[in-house]
Enzyme design. Structure first.
Site, short mmCIF file in Angstrom:
data_model
loop_
_atom_site.label_atom_id
_atom_site.label_comp_id
_atom_site.label_asym_id
_atom_site.label_seq_id
_atom_site.Cartn_x
_atom_site.Cartn_y
_atom_site.Cartn_z
N GLU A 214 0.80 -1.22 0.00
CA GLU A 214 0.00 0.00 0.00
C GLU A 214 0.84 1.28 0.00
OE1 GLU A 214 -3.00 -0.30 3.08
OE2 GLU A 214 -4.21 -1.60 1.81
N GLU B 20 -6.59 -8.10 -0.24
CA GLU B 20 -6.91 -7.97 1.18
C GLU B 20 -8.38 -7.61 1.31
OE1 GLU B 20 -4.76 -5.21 3.64
OE2 GLU B 20 -2.87 -5.67 2.66
C1 GLA Z 1 -4.13 -2.42 5.05
C2 GLA Z 1 -2.75 -3.03 5.17
C3 GLA Z 1 -2.71 -4.23 6.06
C4 GLA Z 1 -3.57 -4.05 7.28
C5 GLA Z 1 -4.97 -3.72 6.84
C6 GLA Z 1 -5.94 -3.58 8.01
O1 GLA Z 1 -4.85 -2.86 3.98
O2 GLA Z 1 -2.19 -3.36 3.92
O3 GLA Z 1 -1.35 -4.45 6.42
O4 GLA Z 1 -3.06 -3.02 8.05
O5 GLA Z 1 -4.96 -2.50 6.15
O6 GLA Z 1 -7.24 -3.30 7.58
#
Ligand code: GLA
Ligand code: ZN
Length: 687
Positions: A157, A310
């Site tokens: 991210e 995710e």
């Molecule tokens: C993001 C991050 C993860 C985690 C999630 C929690 O997407 O990439 O590492 O912190 O949020 O929702």
């Protein structure tokens, strides 16, 4: 690129798994072994490993520790499972950020971050670029022939900005390459406003809100810096493992990352999405907002499968209110992603950690640790359902007839311009006029039973029947000309309020809005714009006498129909009677303009009219209420229909002459069908 875009060579089934942090459990080998058992039992095929494990991999500079990761990789391979191996750049080892402070970001006040946190490296830092490239080379050398390695999960991210001296100098260099001369830059930025004319490149700062052209260029530059950092990370991976695709996980419509640019550099598109499980009146809108983002991923991957890398299997821990997903809601979220082209469903996170910021974040395996929890069992049921949907794997998503253009640069320009109504702060994310407008049009078209693609301003429009450009504030002359050609050649163009105000430098178009030739295309002159208080409403009346069952809010433009036909007018305020919805025949096509922010009902009525005038009917004929959505995706066994009720209440539909057969239950759906709250049916279409 040696790998066809959108494919993972080792993938033969839908991938199902999670972010997995075995680096946090090295002291507990029994837990690691239990993880493998629980994964097998839940139908897990894959896991993203090592995302925040740099110190576990390199505890001190130049000394690598791979033994723990070898064990994980080998264990996965023994079980026929795959690893999406992360490069650990998302969080810097403390030894590194203490020894080389330049790797830490500097904020607008000139203060360098402390060590710690994450996602906060300086993208320009030569040290960080060297160190990450070394780490990635070491990982690729070690695992290049490992049977478990299926994908590189590069960083995590990426986002944000850095105002250090190196970044500022790079910005100045970037501007020099773009504008060549200071005269050109000053002209583009209108910088004699408030006496901001630059007389030397070194004077240019990284921010100055009074120069809104600078603000947009800064975001463009920062975006390019992230991409250049990402490319630097991928170079050794591509050299040593040319058959292992690279991705980095996107964050949907995140405010400062123009993923259209990023997607050109990746082998496969992946996204993280955390819709907040609202379970209130408007929850169905949230689900359609997720569809909008999924459609954008489809657009970025050029119709090829993409990855949901995710999502939470239950709640998150970072919202204001972290509600649990209601029964059926999670299965629906997963099937929605599949319906929109995902070939991978991964969770954050596999197992809850014992400590740290995310110890209460939803996970497949709870602190309790067994397979008895509701969440684990739901996830395991989904695991087996995914096996039965394997025929979807590696099937492209058909192109829709209708597309919406989503443009980050235009969004940046609008948000940098002081004047247009400020977006509201909506928890957990700030709202955004551009995104809201695009989602409102997407929602109205979805309610009308249409599939909608999401495109960039650079995309090829010509294959689409309808192109919608909601609040496309920034329109260059070149783009304006492309839109005019699209219409002349038979396309239907839909524009909305705040369209075509500025050029590519965020300078207002002269000669009347919408500029860039769109005044002629739409046949309207937008003379003024009225921004309303939240409680103010302006009534709208259709030209043929029917009232739109709706009112305009927030933004109302005062239009003159020059060569357009008026479809609706305002019916209150001092500008009562001014045109608000217009249409114009242009060449073989037509251009529509909606000059106010209509509500859902008004926008739905508008699209009903447009779709019926142009005989654009949904592919599957059914009568359905708001919140029921049907999507189609090709599979190796023919087209599958995904039928969803996004509402928390039961809803009924009428399938007319169509019969659907539910794959999971074998039930036939025909005629009048009652859909349960959050129902999802994956169906074969029996004709
Ligand atoms: C993001 C991050 C993860 C985690 C999630 C929690 O997407 O990439 O590492 O912190 O949020 O929702
Ligand atoms: Zn920096």
């Amino acid at each position: 690129m040696s790998i066809p875009k959108g494919s993972i060579p080792k993938q033969t089934q839908l991938f199902y798994g999670a972010d997995y942090n075995p680096d946090q459990w090295q002291h507990a080998p029994e837990i690691l072994e239990r993880d493998i058992e629980l994964m097998k039992q839940a139908g897990v095929t894959s896991a993203s490993v090592g995302i925040f494990a740099w110190t576990a991999l390199e505890p001190e500079e130049g000394r690598y520790e791979f033994a723990w990761l070898d064990r994980v990789m080998d264990r996965f391979a023994q079980e026929g499972m795959f690893v999406f191996l992360a490069t650990p750049s998302g969080s810097k080892p403390i030894w590194l950020s203490e020894k080389y402070p330049e790797v830490r970001r500097v904020n607008k006040n000139g203060r360098r971050d402390a060590s710690g946190g994450r996602h906060n490296h300086c993208m320009s830092s030569p040290v960080y670029r060297t160190k990450t490239a070394q780490m990635n080379r070491a990982l690729a050398e070690r695992y290049k022939n490992h049977p478990a390695l299926a994908l590189w999960h590069v960083g995590n991210e990426f986002s944000g900005e850095c105002h250090c001296d190196a970044c500022r100098m790079n910005f100045q260099k970037w501007l020099k390459a773009k504008y060549q001369t200071l005269e050109a830059l000053n002209e583009a930025w209108w910088s004699n406003f408030w006496n901001h004319t630059f007389t030397d490149w070194s004077q240019i700062p990284t921010f100055d809100e009074s120069i809104d052209g600078l603000s947009v260029d800064w975001l463009r530059f920062t975006n390019d810096q992230h991409v250049s950092f990402l490319r630097n990370e991928m170079a050794p991976l591509r050299e040593l493992t040319p058959n292992v695709p690279c991705t980095t996980n996107f964050m949907g419509t995140h405010e400062d990352t123009n993923y259209w640019v990023w997607s050109e550099h990746l082998d496969i598109i992946s996204n993280d999405l955390y819709p907040m499980p609202d379970d209130r009146e408007e929850t169905w809108k949230q689900s359609i907002a997720s569809d909008f983002i999924h459609s954008m991923m489809r657009g970025m991957s050029g119709g090829k499968p993409w990855m949901l890398l995710e999502c939470s299997p239950s709640s998150v821990n970072w919202g204001q209110i972290n509600k649990l997903k209601r029964p059926g809601a999670h299965r629906q979220e997963v099937l929605q992603a599949l319906a929109n082209g995902a070939d991978t469903i991964h969770y954050f996170q596999w197992r809850k950690g014992r400590g740290g910021f995310e110890k209460y974040h939803g996970a497949v395996v709870d602190h309790e640790g067994s397979d008895q929890g509701r969440v684990y069992q739901e996830c395991a049921a989904i695991g087996s359902e995914l096996v039965s949907l394997e025929s979807l794997c590696q099937q492209d998503l058909p192109q829709a007839d209708i597309a919406i253009v989503y443009d980050w640069e235009s969004r940046w320009a609008l948000n940098a311009s002081c004047g247009p109504k400020a977006a509201k702060a909506i928890q957990p994310y700030p709202s955004d006029i551009t995104t809201e407008a695009c989602q409102a049009h997407y929602r109205a078209l979805t309610v009308a039973g249409q599939s909608v693609d999401v495109l960039s301003v650079q995309s090829e429009f010509t294959d689409y029947k309808v192109l919608v450009i909601p609040a496309l504030y920034m329109v260059s002359d070149a783009l304006g000309a492309r839109l005019q050609t699209f219409v002349e050649q038979g396309g239907i163009l839909v524009g909305s309020y705040l369209t075509g105000y500025v050029d590519e430098n965020n300078r207002c178009h002269l000669g009347g809005f919408p500029g860039a030739g769109l005044r002629e295309t739409f046949g309207i002159w937008n003379e003024e714009v009225d921004y309303l208080h939240d409680e103010t409403e302006v009534s709208i009346v259709a030209e043929l006498g029917e009232t739109y069952r709706d009112v305009a809010k927030d933004i109302v433009e005062i239009l003159h129909a020059e060569s357009a036909e008026v479809l609706a007018r305002t019916a209150s305020e001092f500008y009562k009677g001014s045109p608000i919805v217009t249409s114009k025949q242009v060449g073989l096509g037509a251009a529509y303009y909606v000059g106010a922010k209509l509500g859902d009902d008004g926008l739905s009525q508008f699209y009903q009219q447009v779709l019926s005038v142009h005989a654009l009917h949904p592919k599957i004929r059914m009568t359905m209420p708001k919140g029921v959505v049907i999507r189609q995706r090709e599979s190796a066994q023919g087209t599958l229909a995904f039928l969803f009720n996004y509402k928390r209440e039961a809803q009924s539909i009428e399938l007319h002459d169509q019969t659907l057969r539910d794959l999971a239950t074998g039930d036939l759906l025909t005629g009048h069908v009652e859909l349960k709250p959050y129902a999802s049916h994956v169906c074969v279409i029996d004709i």
